[in-house]
Design a protein around this motif. Structure first.
Motif: not given
Ligand code: NAD
Length: 502
Positions: A135-136, A157-158, A481-483, A487-489
């Motif tokens: 993930y980025g 940036l995440k 999932g990815r969503e 939520a934590y980025f």
């Protein structure tokens, strides 16, 4: 019926002094409030847990902040993944003992709890562990301020959202703690976790596994306590960047109010009143058991429960007589008893609340089509119950009962608009399903049901990959999932001017 005994390991665990976990150390809660943990099948207090004080909460938040600013932020993502994989393996290794704790404090049948510990929970952790290295942000073809393309490099940036306060309910203790922990830690956040006061034990054992897996001190902190002090303390704490909440809609609103003081980020997974729609051409052999399971699973204490059955008029009588037959198989009893499909509901208060709904439905003219057997005497048991002739404006058709009570409405073949008006006519919008062999009709209805997810010939078909969450008063945001990771980025855009032209 055979009542399986709890293992020595579990009985010894219950007798322990149950502590908080703050900054990598176990320490007793400092509040005067003591939580008596009840086995809802036997109405016995099985353990005592001393709640956290406001000072304990401050210490947990400080520890989470120090870890966030310290080694955790410097740890390579692959190492975070290794810790999460280790946690998943530990859950599997201790699955049966963890399941016993779930059955003791929540009441769910042991086989069901065991399946979660061996399947759903470790798989969810592994799914998010996999994302840590994948993930980025993005590099963007952006040219700010009318510059020239060669001069600019713009990328995102995440970054982890920060210290997360997680507040979870009692209805599925292992799934709830896993669902908050795995994406938050995969994203590089740190956590202050508050389990429901009704189910603090599984969370304590889960925290021991976090410690055994080797997460650095302060990354995961456990505070026990009631909603009106430690829960609301988390929601308003200035050191917390985001509140991740699962629970009732009413408390979700209180959390938004408390969190609005410093506008911390909030995600909410709230209540539901999900429709289960059966068209005349459905595969009845699948839809009938599907409808019973959708409503009665977890004694109806499930946010996704299909508690509103809409059946097409032309097959309604046949369908309902099949449903009554299948419902007779739902044996209610102690979760340690072989053959139990429905355990007790969580508390005496919850049982009385459900009974009040049932009484009111009868008084308002709904027909009690079925009421199953249920043990007398000790235990918060509620029989599976089906009401037909339910009008859309009855409370049983609009409000979340959180018990094994199904409200049936019929619909006419040629009036989908009227059906959808009723389906979308509650303030909840979490889940739902359509049962038909006609794929056009299935998709037409699925697109118009207002909810976060719709099953076609399946209800509550959740998986780690599939986003889940509610619209309207069923919540904010998505989990899984990815969503669920997004939520934590927080996203940071960096625009670099590298050239001579601007
Ligand atoms: P609840 O809202 O009463 O409690 C949930 C948590 O919030 C508990 O930890 C509690 O201590 C805490 N809390 C209570 N008051 C608080 C306050 N003022 N401030 C901060 N925290 C507070 O819910 P419950 O009875 O534990 O769980 C049942 C509800 O959860 C149902 O409505 C169900 O639909 C919902 N739920 C939703 C999902 C979902 O994913 N959408 C999943 C499971 C359960």
């Amino acid at each position: 019926m055979h009542l399986k005994p709890f293992s020595e390991v579990t009985l010894n665990f219950l007798a322990r002094d149950h502590k908080l976990f703050i900054g990598g150390k176990w320490r007793p809660g400092q509040s005067d409030r003591i939580i008596g943990v009840e086995n809802p099948a036997r109405e016995e207090i099985v353990a005592h847990v001393r709640a956290a004080s406001a000072d304990d909460l401050d210490a947990a938040v400080s520890a989470a902040r120090a870890a966030l600013d310290g080694p955790w932020s410097r740890m390579p993502p692959a190492e975070r993944a290794r810790l999460l994989f280790r946690l998943a393996d530990l859950m599997e290794r201790h699955a049966i003992k963890l399941a016993e704790l779930s059955t003791i404090e929540n009441g769910m049948p042991l086989w069901m709890a065991h399946a979660k510990m061996e399947g759903f929970c470790p798989e969810l952790i592994r799914y998010y562990a996999g994302w840590t290295t994948k993930y980025g942000g993005d590099t963007l073809p952006a040219v700010p301020i009318r510059g020239e393309a060669d001069d600019w490099t713009v990328f995102t940036l995440k970054q982890p959202v920060g210290v997360v306060g997680a507040i979870i309910p009692w209805n599925s203790p292992a799934a709830m703690i896993t669902l908050k922990t795995a994406p938050a830690l995969a994203a590089g956040c740190t956590l202050v976790m508050k389990p429901a006061e009704l189910t603090p034990l599984l969370a304590t054992r889960f925290t021991e596994l976090i410690e055994e897996a080797g997460f650095p001190s302060g990354v995961f902190n456990l505070v026990q306590g009631y909603g009106d002090d430690i829960g609301s303390g988390i929601a308003s704490h200035p050191g917390i960047d985001k509140v991740a909440f699962t629970g009732s809609t009413e408390v979700g609103k209180a959390i938004v109010r408390a969190a609005s003081n410093d506008l911390k980020k909030v995600s909410l997974e709230l209540g539901g009143k999900s429709p289960f729609i059966v068209c005349a051409d459905a595969d009845i052999d699948k839809a009938v058991p599907g409808a019973a399971a959708a409503c009665f699973f977890l004694s109806g204490q499930n946010c996704m429960a299909g508690t509103r059955l809409f059946v097409e008029e032309s097959i309604a009588d046949e369908f309902l007589s099949g449903l009554v037959e299948v419902s007779k198989n739902y044996v209610v009893g102690d979760g340690m008893q072989e053959g139990t499909l429905i355990g007790p509901v969580i508390s005496g208060k919850q049982r009385e609340r459900i009974r009040a709904f049932v009484l009111e439905a009868e008084e308002s003219g709904a027909t009690k089509l079925f009421e199953g057997d249920c043990p007398d005497g000790t235990g918060h048991f509620v029989a599976p119950t089906i009401f037909s002739d339910v009008a859309a404006d009855m409370r049983i058709a609009r409000e979340e009962v959180f018990g094994p009570v199904l409200a049936v409405q019929r619909f006419a073949q040629n009036d989908e608009a009227e059906l959808l008006a009723r389906v979308n006519g509650t303030h909840f919008a979490l889940s739902g399903s359509v049962w038909t062999r006609d794929i056009s009709r299935a998709l037409r209805l699925a697109k118009k049901i207002d909810s976060g997810q719709v099953g076609i010939n399946a209800h509550a078909a959740i998986s780690p990959e599939t986003p889940f969450g509610g619209n309207r008063q069923s919540g904010w945001g998505r989990e899984f999932g990815r969503e669920g990771l997004d939520a934590y980025f927080k996203t940071k855009a960096i625009s670099m001017n590298l050239g001579p032209h601007t």
